[in-house]
Design a protein around this motif. Structure first.
Motif, PDB file in Angstrom:
ATOM      1  N   LEU A 179       0.808  -1.224   0.000  1.00 33.69           N
ATOM      2  CA  LEU A 179       0.000   0.000   0.000  1.00 33.69           C
ATOM      3  C   LEU A 179       0.840   1.272   0.000  1.00 33.69           C
ATOM      4  O   LEU A 179       0.398   2.312  -0.456  1.00 33.69           O
ATOM      5  N   ARG A 180       2.081   1.180   0.510  1.00 32.35           N
ATOM      6  CA  ARG A 180       2.919   2.393   0.535  1.00 32.35           C
ATOM      7  C   ARG A 180       3.232   2.911  -0.861  1.00 32.35           C
ATOM      8  O   ARG A 180       3.669   4.054  -1.012  1.00 32.35           O
ATOM      9  N   THR A 181       3.008   2.097  -1.892  1.00 31.01           N
ATOM     10  CA  THR A 181       3.257   2.561  -3.259  1.00 31.01           C
ATOM     11  C   THR A 181       2.032   3.277  -3.848  1.00 31.01           C
ATOM     12  O   THR A 181       2.059   3.697  -4.990  1.00 31.01           O
ATOM     13  N   TYR A 182       0.945   3.388  -3.068  1.00 30.08           N
ATOM     14  CA  TYR A 182      -0.282   4.005  -3.569  1.00 30.08           C
ATOM     15  C   TYR A 182      -0.280   5.510  -3.317  1.00 30.08           C
ATOM     16  O   TYR A 182       0.242   5.974  -2.311  1.00 30.08           O
ATOM     17  N   SER A 183      -0.952   6.255  -4.192  1.00 34.41           N
ATOM     18  CA  SER A 183      -1.214   7.675  -3.917  1.00 34.41           C
ATOM     19  C   SER A 183      -2.366   7.765  -2.915  1.00 34.41           C
ATOM     20  O   SER A 183      -3.057   6.765  -2.663  1.00 34.41           O
ATOM     21  N   ALA A 184      -2.581   8.995  -2.374  1.00 28.23           N
ATOM     22  CA  ALA A 184      -3.673   9.192  -1.405  1.00 28.23           C
ATOM     23  C   ALA A 184      -5.009   8.791  -2.026  1.00 28.23           C
ATOM     24  O   ALA A 184      -5.830   8.105  -1.406  1.00 28.23           O
ATOM     25  N   GLY A 185      -5.239   9.213  -3.269  1.00 24.45           N
ATOM     26  CA  GLY A 185      -6.498   8.902  -3.939  1.00 24.45           C
ATOM     27  C   GLY A 185      -6.682   7.404  -4.154  1.00 24.45           C
ATOM     28  O   GLY A 185      -7.795   6.876  -4.033  1.00 24.45           O
ATOM     29  N   MET A 186      -5.585   6.713  -4.459  1.00 27.18           N
ATOM     30  CA  MET A 186      -5.681   5.252  -4.656  1.00 27.18           C
ATOM     31  C   MET A 186      -6.057   4.543  -3.350  1.00 27.18           C
ATOM     32  O   MET A 186      -6.820   3.584  -3.344  1.00 27.18           O
ATOM     33  N   ARG A 187      -5.533   5.064  -2.228  1.00 23.10           N
ATOM     34  CA  ARG A 187      -5.888   4.461  -0.925  1.00 23.10           C
ATOM     35  C   ARG A 187      -7.371   4.637  -0.632  1.00 23.10           C
ATOM     36  O   ARG A 187      -8.034   3.740  -0.135  1.00 23.10           O
ATOM     37  N   VAL A 188      -7.868   5.845  -0.938  1.00 24.22           N
ATOM     38  CA  VAL A 188      -9.293   6.102  -0.677  1.00 24.22           C
ATOM     39  C   VAL A 188     -10.148   5.210  -1.582  1.00 24.22           C
ATOM     40  O   VAL A 188     -11.161   4.658  -1.143  1.00 24.22           O
ATOM     41  N   ARG A 189      -9.740   5.037  -2.831  1.00 19.91           N
ATOM     42  CA  ARG A 189     -10.467   4.120  -3.733  1.00 19.91           C
ATOM     43  C   ARG A 189     -10.564   2.729  -3.120  1.00 19.91           C
ATOM     44  O   ARG A 189     -11.627   2.106  -3.105  1.00 19.91           O
ATOM     45  N   LEU A 190      -9.427   2.258  -2.602  1.00 17.08           N
ATOM     46  CA  LEU A 190      -9.405   0.921  -2.013  1.00 17.08           C
ATOM     47  C   LEU A 190     -10.365   0.851  -0.817  1.00 17.08           C
ATOM     48  O   LEU A 190     -11.181  -0.071  -0.706  1.00 17.08           O
ATOM     49  N   ALA A 191     -10.255   1.868   0.053  1.00 17.06           N
ATOM     50  CA  ALA A 191     -11.085   1.863   1.264  1.00 17.06           C
ATOM     51  C   ALA A 191     -12.576   1.929   0.910  1.00 17.06           C
ATOM     52  O   ALA A 191     -13.397   1.205   1.486  1.00 17.06           O
ATOM     53  N   ILE A 192     -12.930   2.772  -0.069  1.00 18.47           N
ATOM     54  CA  ILE A 192     -14.348   2.869  -0.472  1.00 18.47           C
ATOM     55  C   ILE A 192     -14.791   1.554  -1.106  1.00 18.47           C
ATOM     56  O   ILE A 192     -15.908   1.072  -0.874  1.00 18.47           O
ATOM     57  N   GLY A 193     -13.898   0.959  -1.892  1.00 18.36           N
ATOM     58  CA  GLY A 193     -14.213  -0.327  -2.523  1.00 18.36           C
ATOM     59  C   GLY A 193     -14.605  -1.373  -1.493  1.00 18.36           C
ATOM     60  O   GLY A 193     -15.591  -2.094  -1.667  1.00 18.36           O
ATOM     61  N   VAL A 194     -13.849  -1.444  -0.401  1.00 21.55           N
ATOM     62  CA  VAL A 194     -14.145  -2.441   0.641  1.00 21.55           C
ATOM     63  C   VAL A 194     -15.444  -2.087   1.360  1.00 21.55           C
ATOM     64  O   VAL A 194     -16.355  -2.916   1.479  1.00 21.55           O
ATOM     65  N   VAL A 195     -15.521  -0.850   1.813  1.00 18.36           N
ATOM     66  CA  VAL A 195     -16.677  -0.436   2.619  1.00 18.36           C
ATOM     67  C   VAL A 195     -17.987  -0.679   1.882  1.00 18.36           C
ATOM     68  O   VAL A 195     -18.975  -1.123   2.471  1.00 18.36           O
ATOM     69  N   THR A 196     -17.980  -0.402   0.572  1.00 17.19           N
ATOM     70  CA  THR A 196     -19.246  -0.489  -0.158  1.00 17.19           C
ATOM     71  C   THR A 196     -19.608  -1.920  -0.565  1.00 17.19           C
ATOM     72  O   THR A 196     -20.630  -2.119  -1.211  1.00 17.19           O
ATOM     73  N   THR A 197     -18.806  -2.910  -0.166  1.00 16.56           N
ATOM     74  CA  THR A 197     -19.213  -4.295  -0.456  1.00 16.56           C
ATOM     75  C   THR A 197     -19.810  -4.992   0.762  1.00 16.56           C
ATOM     76  O   THR A 197     -20.294  -6.117   0.650  1.00 16.56           O
ATOM     77  N   ILE A 198     -19.721  -4.343   1.931  1.00 18.80           N
ATOM     78  CA  ILE A 198     -20.138  -5.066   3.138  1.00 18.80           C
ATOM     79  C   ILE A 198     -21.672  -5.052   3.298  1.00 18.80           C
ATOM     80  O   ILE A 198     -22.361  -4.285   2.624  1.00 18.80           O
TER      81      ILE A 198
END
Ligand code: ATP
Length: 263
Positions: A149-168
């Protein structure tokens, strides 16, 4: 069936490293909770006398100025904070979503972060494995999901987090705004998923300063001010009252702080 019962709840934060003498001379700004002082320790009264009954199917918007107590109330409703006085009874599995970026591990891959975040939000490993393709497609992160994850930009991290949250599939979803660092087209895409998420959650409480998002996700509203619930009712009425008051607040001068206790 999910439910939350709060009776006469207070949440105080004692500030052990503040100088009470100088605080007493200060004035209270337009935002923030009430600062009380006693002989030794100043106390921020973040929530005061909250009584609230929420049940399955409720979709509640939380509005109020900065520092009004919204985040503190969300933490009380999640069981993260215990009331200093009064009680809070929460029935059901809570999925708290506060700061999307927090809790991600920079040293492990995107995939592993998806699993960890999913478990934290109350899902099983199997459930998360079933959702991983959907998350990969939605986030458009492709091969990056294999990288730390340290290779991600701030926006990429938020994409990942939203991706997870919206599947639960949450029983109780406690959502604090913070879509922050992502681009507009992704927000539009995320929004549809957020709406679906809100619809399938048993009980939703959502704090946000974005009215149209609140209107899309919620049916009732709570207006917080200085740690108190000023109004609880139909969302349109709460928003109209809050907006009306906010406008007149803009002219409000700072007032003298109320001092609790002596010394
Ligand atoms: N850990 C803490 N220690 C001391 N004071 C705190 C703490 N957390 C919150 N507060 C205080 O409690 C009050 C309510 O804060 P809270 O974060 O709940 O407001 P909010 O309505 O969520 O604000 P915003 O819209 O700016 O996020 C504020 O006066 C804040 O300074």
């Amino acid at each position: 069936m999910a439910s939350i019962e709060v009776q006469g709840a207070y949440v105080d934060f004692p500030i052990f490293d503040a100088k009470s003498r100088s605080l007493k001379k200060q004035v209270l700004g337009k935002v923030g909770g009430k600062i009380g002082t006693d002989a030794r320790v100043p106390i921020v009264e973040a929530l005061r006398d909250i009584t609230l009954s929420l049940k399955e199917g409720d979709r509640v918007a939380l509005v109020g100025h900065n520092g009004a107590g919204k985040s503190t109330l969300l933490r009380l409703l999640s069981g993260i904070y215990e009331p200093t006085r009064g009680s809070a009874r929460i029935v059901g599995r809570v999925s708290p979503v506060f700061d999307l970026g927090i809790g991600l591990d920079p040293e492990v891959s995107g995939y592993e972060n998806v699993m960890i975040r999913g478990l934290f939000l109350g899902m099983s490993r199997r459930q998360m494995r079933q959702r991983i393709d959907d998350i990969a497609e939605f986030t458009e992160l492709g091969d990056y999901l294999e990288l730390p994850l340290r290779t991600y930009s701030a926006g990429m991290r938020v994409r990942l987090a939203i991706g997870v949250v919206t599947t639960i599939d949450p029983e109780i979803l406690i959502l604090d705004e913070g879509l922050g660092a992502v681009d507009a087209s992704f927000i539009a895409k995320a929004r549809r998923r957020l709406v679906d998420l809100a619809r399938r959650s048993g009980l939703l409480v959502f704090a946000s300063h974005v009215d149209d998002l609140l209107r899309e996700l919620c049916t009732t509203g709570i207006w917080m001010d200085e740690g108190r619930m000023i109004m609880h009712g139909a969302l349109d009425e709460v928003l109209a009252a809050y907006k009306g008051r906010s406008r007149s607040d803009d002219d409000r001068k700072p007032v003298e702080a109320t001092v609790v206790g002596g010394g």
